[in-house]
Write an enzyme that holds these catalytic residues in place. Structure first.
Site, PDB file in Angstrom:
ATOM      1  NE  ARG A   1      47.500  79.585  28.708  1.00 26.09           N
ATOM      2  CZ  ARG A   1      46.835  79.455  27.572  1.00 26.09           C
ATOM      3  NH1 ARG A   1      46.168  80.473  27.093  1.00 26.09           N
ATOM      4  NH2 ARG A   1      46.856  78.313  26.902  1.00 26.09           N
TER       5      ARG A   1
ATOM      6  CD  GLU B   1      35.134  75.994  38.626  1.00 23.53           C
ATOM      7  OE1 GLU B   1      34.197  76.812  38.693  1.00 23.53           O
ATOM      8  OE2 GLU B   1      35.904  75.931  37.671  1.00 23.53           O
TER       9      GLU B   1
ATOM     10  CD  GLU C   1      28.146  77.651  36.286  1.00 21.56           C
ATOM     11  OE1 GLU C   1      28.444  76.538  35.826  1.00 21.56           O
ATOM     12  OE2 GLU C   1      28.954  78.589  36.350  1.00 21.56           O
TER      13      GLU C   1
ATOM     14  CE  LYS D   1      38.660  81.904  32.310  1.00 28.31           C
ATOM     15  NZ  LYS D   1      37.388  81.775  33.031  1.00 28.31           N
TER      16      LYS D   1
ATOM     17  CE  LYS E   1      31.850  78.757  38.372  1.00 25.65           C
ATOM     18  NZ  LYS E   1      31.521  78.822  37.012  1.00 25.65           N
TER      19      LYS E   1
ATOM     20  CB  CYS F   1      51.731  75.162  29.416  1.00 27.42           C
ATOM     21  SG  CYS F   1      52.026  73.592  30.207  1.00 27.42           S
TER      22      CYS F   1
ATOM     23  CG  ASN G   1      49.844  74.561  26.080  1.00 30.01           C
ATOM     24  OD1 ASN G   1      49.553  73.614  26.814  1.00 30.01           O
ATOM     25  ND2 ASN G   1      48.946  75.398  25.590  1.00 30.01           N
ATOM     26  N   GLY G   2      51.197  71.332  25.749  1.00 26.40           N
ATOM     27  CA  GLY G   2      50.619  70.183  25.066  1.00 26.40           C
ATOM     28  C   GLY G   2      51.208  68.895  25.616  1.00 26.40           C
TER      29      GLY G   2
ATOM     30  CG  HIS H   1      14.812  58.858  42.119  1.00 34.42           C
ATOM     31  ND1 HIS H   1      13.906  57.819  42.194  1.00 34.42           N
ATOM     32  CD2 HIS H   1      14.137  59.919  41.626  1.00 34.42           C
ATOM     33  CE1 HIS H   1      12.728  58.241  41.749  1.00 34.42           C
ATOM     34  NE2 HIS H   1      12.845  59.526  41.394  1.00 34.42           N
TER      35      HIS H   1
ATOM     36  CD1 TRP I   1      48.240  70.988  33.484  1.00 36.79           C
ATOM     37  CD2 TRP I   1      47.454  72.479  34.933  1.00 36.79           C
ATOM     38  NE1 TRP I   1      47.133  70.456  34.061  1.00 36.79           N
ATOM     39  CE2 TRP I   1      46.624  71.343  34.956  1.00 36.79           C
ATOM     40  CE3 TRP I   1      47.151  73.551  35.772  1.00 36.79           C
ATOM     41  CZ2 TRP I   1      45.501  71.241  35.767  1.00 36.79           C
ATOM     42  CZ3 TRP I   1      46.026  73.448  36.576  1.00 36.79           C
ATOM     43  CH2 TRP I   1      45.214  72.317  36.577  1.00 36.79           C
TER      44      TRP I   1
END
Ligand code: F6R
Length: 588
Positions: free
Chosen positions: A27, A472, A465, A583, A469, A2, A100-101, A488, A74
């Site tokens: 965000r 996402e 990484e 974000k 990426k 948010c 926000n929270g 394995h 959000w």
């Protein structure tokens, strides 16, 4: 997550707030809204979707008034609907809130408010705040006192901004474990979740601490500490500039930020004198040493651990922030926790360092956002200095983290200064030239359902990484792992045509990684080799410049970032705002 932006000004604020909303879009959000007060009446407009769509449908910018606040939501509690979007108003529209929270005790609070006759319009946890504050405001007739009394009843995390219909001169804010800051402008005052919301108007910022309540008016800021006593705090000047927020000629922020990295390595390497050495001393003296972070920052943290263990013979563990509490038994007075975070607001990271501090550990952080909660709660801070990162996927912040961490490790090793930064910057510029080749790979592989990324030793966090990426941004299933783990389990998944990226720079692990590539090829994989040495085993080869071993992750990350970016574009995904991602992950 948010985003909050509020403004009291000597001019209409709706346009200013709309601009602020666009700046906090990065965000992550699913709905948005705005409220203003004009001629004694509180007006709310909100909707689901992108800010520009809501503006088209609802005309947010047409709201009148010199005071207002806006929010990107959000969803956590309650679906993605108009009713659940913020702002929320109390029964009679006396109070409006954005938040926000997460209010953990909203269910009993809501029950008791309904029993008292309050009517709820949404399914959110947030709405209880509007009703609680309304009750307290009717009693006290004082916005700040009402906010203090109401927030005492809240459990959980919150950054909130409140407006009062009959007080068109003030916005009240309060925070606990979620970011909230004040922007001090000329003839206008802001409250926001981050600097980007108001950077076009002012760079003078006041960072609020947990349990503080703030009242802003057009020309005044009044902060009250947890005991209700006034706190005097001067604004600090933030280094980010409005120009950092343009896309320049790039189609997306993500591509712009990938291309900024030759500069990133230079700016990250400029640290305040003595600070890197201070970190290094703390690490050398640590009785136990943990590195903690989430997502991409965690991968940078893994790289630091490799170097500390191998080159400095210092025992360090890198633990994802949400799991650090499982290691609490080893955290005590004399322990050191190094926390990596671009935003400095990731809830898991903040909780991890809070837990570590409660055990007596010292916290040293590597962050991009100066003044963020993590930066302020740390015993020492090194800044990434890479400017705002707007693309949701971390790119240049990873590079900056590796540079800064390398400088710290070099100082631990007793080196007076880190060498090779200029050459690294040139090598990054060289690596970026693979863009055309990566586009061709994307063309060939964009419809494959799975991707694998493998590497050995110090390169293996880069494999993680690369997979992160790609997941996402392209929504393709991807896994990264040390090449030694292939046997394995993963080899069973390799079929004819499965793309596998092998990161294989020259060095000790080169021959072993070539053997892994052969094994993969023998099972039908199409191996994309990324290295400074070509080999016939690779179906495709992306050549990278040779750099010092400590910097290989930085040049290797470039083709992986470009792969994820171009894959997203090819699949018609928005690389700057990938689905279901935020974000700044400010809730647990
Ligand atoms: C990955 C990404 C996220 C962040 C993670 C931590 O591209 O952007 O996984 O790395 O949310 O964020 P910070 O570094 O702000 O703590």
């Amino acid at each position: 997550m948010c985003g909050i932006v509020g403004c009291v000004a000597d001019e209409p604020v709706a346009g200013i707030l709309l601009e602020g909303l666009r700046r906090v879009e990065y965000r992550g959000y699913d709905s948005a809204g705005m409220a203003t007060i004009n001629d004694g009446s509180l007006k709310l407009r909100k909707g689901v979707g992108r800010v520009d769509e809501i503006e088209d449908e609802q005309g947010l910018s047409k709201l009148k008034g010199n005071i207002g606040m806006a929010h990107t939501r959000w969803a956590t509690h309650g679906g993605v609907t108009n009713e659940n979007a913020h702002p929320h108003a109390s029964c009679k529209g006396l109070v409006a809130v954005i938040h926000n929270g997460i209010i953990e005790n909203y269910v009993p609070l809501k029950k008791s408010l309904i029993a008292k006759g309050h009517r709820f319009r949404s399914e959110t946890d947030t709405e209880v705040i509007a009703h609680l504050v309304e009750d307290e405001y009717k009693r006290t007739r004082d916005p700040t006192k009402a906010t203090i009394a109401a927030t005492k009843r809240l459990k959980g995390q919150y950054a909130i901004a409140l407006m009062f219909q009959d007080r068109p001169d003030v916005i009240v804010g309060a925070r606990k474990d979620a970011p909230l800051i004040v922007g001090v402008g000329e003839g206008k005052m802001f409250i926001a979740s981050d600097v980007l919301a108001f950077i076009g108007h002012t760079d003078r910022t006041i960072f609020l601490d947990n349990f503080e309540v703030v009242e802003i008016s057009r020309d005044r800021v009044k902060i009250l500490g947890p005991g209700g006593k006034e706190v005097k705090r001067k604004p600090t000047q933030v280094a980010w500039e409005l120009s950092d927020l343009s896309k320049s000629d790039f189609a997306h922020y993500t591509l712009k930020e990938i291309n900024e990295q030759p500069k990133t390595v230079i700016t990250a390497s400029v640290q305040e004198p003595g600070k890197v050495e201070q970190f290094a001393r703390a690490i050398r003296r640590a009785k136990s040493l943990y590195i903690t972070a989430s997502g991409t920052s965690y991968h940078a943290g893994l790289l630091m651990k490799f170097r500390l263990n191998k080159e400095a013979s210092i025992r360090a563990d890198t633990v994802v922030a949400g799991e650090l509490k499982e290691h609490a038994g080893f955290l005590r007075k004399g322990s050191v926790v190094v926390a990596f975070s671009q935003s400095g607001e990731t809830a898991d990271v903040l909780e991890a360092v809070k837990g570590a501090k409660s055990k007596g550990a010292k916290v040293y952080s590597i962050v991009n956002a100066a003044g963020s909660t993590l930066a302020r709660e740390s015993d020492g801070v090194l800044l990434l200095n890479c400017g705002p990162e707007v693309g949701v996927a971390a790119t240049k912040s990873f590079t900056a983290q590796v540079v800064v961490a390398s400088m710290v490790v070099d100082a631990v090793l007793g080196k007076k200064r880190s060498n090779g930064i200029k050459e690294l910057s040139e090598a990054v510029a060289e690596a970026l030239k693979c863009d055309e080749q990566i586009r061709d790979l994307v063309h060939e592989y964009k419809d494959r359902p799975d991707f694998y990324f493998v590497a050995r030793g110090y390169e293996s966090p880069v494999a993680l990484e690369g997979a992160l990426k790609l997941k996402e941004l392209s929504y393709i299933h991807a896994e990264g792992m040390p090449a030694s783990e292939l046997k394995h389990g993963t080899l069973a998944l390799i079929e004819k045509g499965t793309p596998v990226v092998v990161l294989n720079p020259s060095g000790d692990a080169h021959a072993d990684s070539l053997s892994s590539a052969e094994e993969l090829k023998a099972r039908g994989a199409e191996v994309i080799g990324i290295s400074d040495i070509e080999d016939s085993v690779y179906t495709h080869f992306v050549r990278l410049p040779k750099v010092q071993a400590k910097f290989t992750p930085i040049v290797e990350a470039i083709p992986l970032q470009l792969l994820a970016y171009h894959m997203a574009v090819a699949k018609r995904n928005d690389p700057d705002y990938p689905r279901n991602l935020a974000k700044s992950v400010t809730v647990k």
